[in-house]
Design an enzyme around this catalytic site. Sequence first.
Site, short mmCIF file in Angstrom:
data_model
loop_
_atom_site.label_atom_id
_atom_site.label_comp_id
_atom_site.label_asym_id
_atom_site.label_seq_id
_atom_site.Cartn_x
_atom_site.Cartn_y
_atom_site.Cartn_z
N SER A 13 -60.64 -70.24 25.21
CA SER A 13 -59.27 -69.71 24.79
C SER A 13 -58.66 -70.83 24.07
CB SER A 13 -58.48 -69.49 25.96
OG SER A 13 -57.01 -69.30 25.82
N ARG A 14 -58.11 -70.69 22.71
CA ARG A 14 -57.72 -71.48 22.06
C ARG A 14 -56.28 -71.69 22.20
NH1 ARG A 14 -60.71 -68.43 18.15
NH2 ARG A 14 -62.70 -69.42 18.16
#
Length: 517
Positions: free
Chosen positions: A378-379
Amino acid sequence: MKIKTDEIASVIQQEIERYTTELEVSEVGRVVEVGDGIARIYGLAKAMSGELLEFQTAEGAVMGQVFNLELDTVGAVIYGDWLSVKEGDTVRSTGRLLEVPVGEALLGRVVDPLGKPLDDAGPINATEFRKVDIIAPGIAERQPVHEPLQTGIKAVDAMIPIGRGQRELIIGDRKTGKTAVAIDTIINQKQYWGTPEAVVCIYVAVGQKESTVAGVVETLRKNGAMDYTIVVNAASSDPAPMQYIAPYTGTAMGEFFMWNGAKGRTPKHALCIYDDLSKQAVAYRQLSLLLRRPPGREAYPGDVFYLHSRLLERATKLSDENGAGSLTALPIIETQEGDVSAYIPTNVISITDGQIYLEPELFFSGVRPAINVGISVSRVGGNAQVKAMKKIAGSLRLDLAAARELEAFAQLGTELDKATQRQLDRGRRMVELLKQGQYTPFVVTDQVISIYTGSKGYMDDIPVSDVRAFETGLLNHLKGAAKPVWDELNAKKALDAEIEKKLEDAIKQFKASFKTS
């Protein structure tokens, strides 16, 4: 009887005024070629790209949209029964862009990509309409993602957190549980319905079997999730234009709620699930090739990236000045034989803010959800987590990654020292702890307690086969005899030294009474 001249003049003047107000000037063309959901039309010289068209057929009006502007003709897609459109039929340009009904009247309904009902619950009395394909909000209208969107899935909320306004791709081969992750996320939003944090969910089915979509709707209904859900269905039997437009329709319906915040209304958060965009890309390829757009890589047209980017860019967290609403997107992409380097998967990976990769090997070995922790990311990261989860989740990913590495050594029959063996054993228990049944989302407080217990070593001496039973018993204990500890953690959503001490005492108290099978 003589009629005065000025009376005659006034009557003629009234007739002329009435004639001019009732007169409707519209450009009309004729169909020169039709087939496979597309038509070529001659005579619409002033048609705009994307303009809505009305085909006058023997069976009534059928809607279409301008797709290609050529030298002599216009290429159009037909929304609806294209078999009723014949060569020579007249086509009227409307001067409008495609719009769909939006609003709370759609909640609990199953509709087609034009917003027409597909269920037996009668007509939809929507008062507002939104354009299907619009430009996404600019950077000045947005703010960074910082609020968590809880999925109820331990592995996701701990290691691959999703924030409100984020775009998180769910990717994997067919039959690896991609839709299950999305449906669990919808069901988990039930706890927020009726509160200011309420999330409206839009499930867009593209190219799915009718029976599959009916099963999803039934599951949502059974779990009480249809109260806040809209299902947009473009089935595999529907024409390619309907499958192409469906995700945009779902987004337009979600944007209505996202902008609620600016109008001082609730709910102002929406979640859009596109199941799946690889089928939308195939439908778009079909349309493009029939309209003689040049094929490129894997026979997709050159603008297939734009197809998905202009869709997913509309997912955002709006700024406080715009009401702080959000639209979260969970696109699903199906891979062939795990090939994430194919054209459409790489396109969507580069557009989104992270991906959840579901691995067939894990799925078939009983690890469900079958999330590959190494590739999934997840960025947005810890910004989309409650403080308690952020504190304990860091060690979890490391534990699992280290155990995965050591598993390979252990399979070679290598002698392991005690510390390494202990690390491997803990990894196996954490894998077991992260397994979760379908349609059983965990509230975030329960997730924190489970992961804390595992990562602090309280399960190291519990047999792997008893880990799930230990977890269930512990959570029941904390909602029963030790409820004050659960309530305090639930209220604070943070782990300070005081709560940690109380939690440790409650775990030790339960563990003393737990009997292994």
